[in-house]
Design an enzyme around this catalytic site. Structure first.
Site: not given
Lengths: 360, 360
Positions: B219, B223
């Site tokens: 995750d 980003k």
């Protein structure tokens, strides 16, 4: 293409011209044309076809080919632009600020780091905000608080999406940030006197020519008024409680040099304040507060625990903490809040927003 | 008026509907009409006059009057809107993300917190960015990094105004922020085991159902890829170095519960890391880095000195530091980077930008 007219070509204006010039040369399709420049004595307008001015030697051109400065002609020229036009006010002049209403009615977008219109008479402030909306023109001023830090945009987003402000707190003066970060910290630096730090700050150009213009808190007060109004509170410079940390007997001294000469007499006063703070493991910081919950809106010198995010600030950074219903732990923004580069960056960001809108 | 269609009405979607509903009732001239809703099984479209759906009981309406979900019909309905229309993707679905290209060509604006399109195949990413530009449609995704924190907008502003990125560094996972803020600090808290902290985080719903989906760093990697691409670096999930802190022998365990059961075996490993950091007065933090100067783009567990702004982070806050030519002391943004309220806030802010543009 957006045509741009710039009032004020000092430090910030020159830097903005440099940033715009680099931008122009690095984009295949230029977004902006600077077609008009003006300082307090001269102005330079492009021709009737609004061809971009040559930004490689604007200083010489303004000096040698510039006409006598005349705001009416300047505005008339810009508002006759066949494409959308922006007027940028890089001055801190009340006189120019009082013309935004005219600029907007003439169809110009307005971008400025000048705090006067947004922190002055509240009726005028409301009028220009309304006029911008009614005429579908932008009135953007990101650089009025924290220079290019995304403070105004963030607060606008919070408010417009219906978040509730619990508290806004910040260190809004690069000068006072520097002075208190140096003067009051818990790390074991060799302790310097308050007056010495102010002197160094003055010598390095961190302060206004007369440091009392920083220490009186008025600049911070203007920023608090600006943020407060965006947040929906009708704050007023005249009634906002502001702690002036210039010792009372030094306020009326006629010159800056006399003030600096006598400031050491008050070093013990500031040392006492710092020692009292230190005794509770705290440091001194000069902050602006908008606290609707406790009905406190003010500017003052406070003691903050070392664990507070403002306590570990460095250099002349600004910091702002928005505590809201959605951000019970505050949303914090921190960084350089003064200087030509970052101020011009804020203006340029506002310009890009206008470009994006008029080309949607 | 901007017509809005929402795909995905779970936690974030419901919160967004609530924020939009409050906004609608508090504005004399409503800016947005929600005219279409869709989850994976059902969808609800307003009539041919695009009257706003009743947001006071949309759940019941979707359940009882909803038609079988069909994306093609949904998109067709929205793109026939006589006024500008936005499609909001609140899912994390790759399938929906792969349709943005179609949405844009159909004349829809796109707003989403879904990271897939921006961190997946780079050719597709470039294609949709181009298509948005070509069709003069917005493709906004503030909430993909740091939820509603002004991260994407700020980076865009820095890049578009010609600033040079020196370094981007951040803590981009609320879960990993919480775990390491709790596990590794220099204050004298009673020391808890790594596995205990992960367990508490899981029980409080701070982690994915299987905490390995947080601890593997994917995750955070997404980003970093998103920010890197905005900054002009063609980062790719497949090649970005990512430190997976799930102990190797636990990665293939079939169930989350087996993983949690065996994690305590590795407490000594994490204790050792923490002790080594402590010995140099440092703390452990899981960060993403984009450092073009040293040609380092990666995601990893690092030790940071206690004076580093990331060291004093609290709770599950995110933090991001942009060091640039204009901000040699970094511009820092900090606050809640996960949760329905702040994610919906980011989406809503993007919506307001679209409203402002189409009404310019």
């Amino acid at each position: 293409m957006v045509n741009v007219g710039i009032i004020g070509v000092g430090l910030v204006g020159s830097e903005l011209l440099s940033q715009l010039s680099t931008h122009r040369s690095s984009n295949v399709i230029p977004k902006f044309s600077v077609v008009a420049l003006k300082n307090s004595s001269k102005q330079l307008l492009s021709s009737s076809d609004y061809a971009p001015l040559d930004l490689s030697n604007w200083k010489v051109a303004l000096q040698t080919h510039g006409a006598t400065s005349d705001l009416a002609t300047f505005v008339e020229y810009l508002s006759s632009s066949p494409t959308p036009a922006v007027i940028i006010d890089n001055t801190s002049s009340q006189e120019i600020a009082s013309q935004y209403s005219l600029f907007l009615r003439k169809g110009l977008h307005v971008v400025t780091p000048n705090k006067k219109a947004f922190s002055g008479d509240i009726e005028y402030y409301k009028k220009i905000v309304e006029e911008a909306e009614k005429n579908k023109r932008s009135l953007l001023h990101e650089s009025t608080v924290g220079a290019g830090l995304p403070v105004i945009n963030t607060l606008n987003d919070l408010i417009k999406t219906g978040d509730k402000i619990v508290k806004i707190e910040g260190i809004f003066s690069g000068t006072l940030s520097y002075i208190f970060n140096e003067f009051s910290s818990l790390s074991g630096n060799t302790k310097r006197k308050f007056s010495e730090i102010v002197k160094v700050a003055q010598e390095n150009g961190y302060t206004e020519p007369d440091p009392r213009d920083d220490l009186n808190g008025l600049d911070v007060a203007r920023k608090v008024v600006i943020l407060g109004r965006i947040a929906g509170f009708d704050l007023d410079l005249e009634t906002l409680p502001v702690e002036n940390i210039v010792p009372e007997s030094l306020r009326t001294l006629p010159s800056s040099s006399e003030f600096m000469e006598r400031l050491p007499e008050f070093d013990h006063h500031f040392d006492n304040l710092d020692q009292t703070a230190k005794n509770s493991n705290q440091v001194l910081r000069y902050i602006g507060i908008i606290d609707p919950v406790n009905n406190e809106k003010c500017v003052k010198l406070v003691s903050l625990p070392v664990s507070h995010p403002f306590a570990s600030l460095k250099g002349s950074d600004n910091i702002i903490a928005f505590t809201t219903q959605r951000f019970p732990n505050p949303l914090i923004i921190q960084g350089a809040g003064a200087g030509a580069g970052v101020t011009a960056f804020g203006i340029f960001s506002d310009l890009l927003k206008i470009y994006d809108k008029v080309n949607a």
